[in-house]
Design an enzyme around this catalytic site. Structure first.
Site, PDB file in Angstrom:
ATOM      1  N   LYS A 130       0.804  -1.220   0.000  1.00  0.00           N
ATOM      2  CA  LYS A 130       0.000   0.000   0.000  1.00  0.00           C
ATOM      3  C   LYS A 130       0.840   1.276   0.000  1.00  0.00           C
ATOM      4  O   LYS A 130       0.423   2.290  -0.557  1.00  0.00           O
ATOM      5  CB  LYS A 130      -0.967   0.002   1.187  1.00  0.00           C
ATOM      6  CG  LYS A 130      -2.054  -1.054   1.064  1.00  0.00           C
ATOM      7  CD  LYS A 130      -3.045  -0.979   2.210  1.00  0.00           C
ATOM      8  CE  LYS A 130      -4.108  -2.051   2.054  1.00  0.00           C
ATOM      9  NZ  LYS A 130      -5.148  -1.951   3.090  1.00  0.00           N
TER      10      LYS A 130
ATOM     11  N   ASP B 224      -9.863   2.600   1.600  1.00  0.00           N
ATOM     12  CA  ASP B 224      -9.883   2.025   2.950  1.00  0.00           C
ATOM     13  C   ASP B 224     -10.454   3.036   3.943  1.00  0.00           C
ATOM     14  O   ASP B 224     -11.264   2.688   4.808  1.00  0.00           O
ATOM     15  CB  ASP B 224      -8.470   1.651   3.413  1.00  0.00           C
ATOM     16  CG  ASP B 224      -7.991   0.324   2.853  1.00  0.00           C
ATOM     17  OD1 ASP B 224      -8.841  -0.510   2.491  1.00  0.00           O
ATOM     18  OD2 ASP B 224      -6.768   0.124   2.782  1.00  0.00           O
TER      19      ASP B 224
ATOM     20  N   LYS C 163       8.791   2.707  14.363  1.00  0.00           N
ATOM     21  CA  LYS C 163       7.869   2.843  13.231  1.00  0.00           C
ATOM     22  C   LYS C 163       6.603   3.589  13.648  1.00  0.00           C
ATOM     23  O   LYS C 163       6.094   4.437  12.913  1.00  0.00           O
ATOM     24  CB  LYS C 163       7.516   1.466  12.675  1.00  0.00           C
ATOM     25  CG  LYS C 163       6.716   1.513  11.387  1.00  0.00           C
ATOM     26  CD  LYS C 163       6.506   0.124  10.805  1.00  0.00           C
ATOM     27  CE  LYS C 163       5.738   0.210   9.487  1.00  0.00           C
ATOM     28  NZ  LYS C 163       5.494  -1.145   8.911  1.00  0.00           N
TER      29      LYS C 163
ATOM     30  N   LEU D  16      -9.816  -5.400  11.898  1.00  0.00           N
ATOM     31  CA  LEU D  16      -9.976  -5.301  10.446  1.00  0.00           C
ATOM     32  C   LEU D  16      -9.843  -6.641   9.741  1.00  0.00           C
ATOM     33  O   LEU D  16     -10.192  -6.761   8.568  1.00  0.00           O
ATOM     34  CB  LEU D  16      -8.980  -4.290   9.863  1.00  0.00           C
ATOM     35  CG  LEU D  16      -9.103  -2.852  10.376  1.00  0.00           C
ATOM     36  CD1 LEU D  16      -8.272  -1.906   9.498  1.00  0.00           C
ATOM     37  CD2 LEU D  16     -10.543  -2.378  10.450  1.00  0.00           C
TER      38      LEU D  16
END
Length: 289
Positions: free
Chosen positions: A70, A106, A160, A229
């Site tokens: 993505k 999304d 991250k 999800l």
């Protein structure tokens, strides 16, 4: 029956064994009588650039993009939509005469799921997002845009998470965003006072189902909305943990349908509602946790 006028779309990712997208899209195309076909396009990481170039070479109408591409597809596109640029992730590509434009449906699908399926009003709420990948970027953008008061991002790699939180702090300066490690001692007191927990990781996804929920069950209260999800299996270990304490739960299947419906509109020009109806009717209610 396919012919020279068949419009080809698909799903680009690696691996794709768990995906229900091809069956879902092809069911809608058949019911609506449109000449489209949706194919799984499993592309190994070393061939991502060639895969994108192949969309032009074979005149694909477009593709959906899933894990792990993505964010990685963006440099290979000609243009990206404003929302996708803000999020920093693309899950839908449209090919217009060889020009590839990236979008993020999304975010639209997640927002619709919270509003329509969870009856959840985001404004003023405290939210926890687990995971710092492409899906979490979309979820965070929706929460920030709709006025969540605080967003806590939990990730195994704190660096991250901190990087993504740094981006959010610049993009949405009015929202408090904090990165936390997936360390129970650190996150437990924070998560227990939040209104919604959203797991954006693939933990618990078929076929590699193993282990417990990604966070401790003790972090969930009966007043929490728990969203995972993952949609296959319909009841992940996190969803199960939420139910055990009496919390409201929702898996990712409604979001999958909605994001697909918005991608469908980008490719076909047809209203997303016409995609949603036949797909929902064809799916077992067990998927709606």
């Amino acid at each position: 029956m396919f012919d020279n006028s068949t419009q080809v779309v698909g799903l680009m990712g690696y691996p794709l064994g768990h995906s229900m997208s091809p069956a879902m899209h092809n069911r809608a195309y058949k019911d609506l009588g449109i000449n489209y076909v949706y194919l799984p396009l499993e592309i190994k990481p070393d061939f991502l650039k060639e895969g994108i170039e192949g969309l032009r070479a074979f005149n694909f109408r477009g593709v959906n993009v899933t894990i792990p591409y993505k964010e990685k597809v963006i440099p290979y596109l000609d243009e990206i939509d404003r929302l996708a640029g803000e999020i920093g992730a693309v899950n839908t590509i449209v090919n217009n005469g060889g020009k590839l434009k990236g979008y993020n449906t999304d975010a639209l699908g997640f927002k619709k799921m919270l509003e329509d399926d969870c009856s959840f009003e985001i404004k003023g709420t405290k939210a926890v997002i687990i995971g710092a990948g492409g899906a979490s970027r979309a979820v965070g953008a929706v929460l920030a845009r709709e006025g969540a008061s605080e967003i806590f991002l939990l990730n195994r790699t704190l660096k991250k998470a901190a990087k993504l939180v740094g981006i959010w702090n610049k993009t949405y300066p009015g929202i408090k965003t904090v990165a936390l490690p997936l360390d129970e001692d650190k996150y437990l007191p924070v998560v227990k006072r939040c209104d919604v927990i959203i797991d954006t990781t693939p933990v618990g996804m078929a076929p590699g189902i193993k282990g417990g929920p990604v966070i401790a069950k003790e972090a969930i209260t009966r007043d929490t909305l728990v969203v995972d999800l993952v949609y296959n299996p319909p009841e992940t270990t996190l969803i199960k943990a939420g139910r055990q304490v009496g919390a409201r739960t929702m898996n990712g299947f409604p979001m999958l349908i909605y994001q697909a419906a918005y991608a469908f509109k980008l490719w076909t020009g047809i209203k997303p509602e016409l995609f949603i109806k036949p797909v929902r009717e064809a799916i077992s209610p067990d998927f709606f946790a």
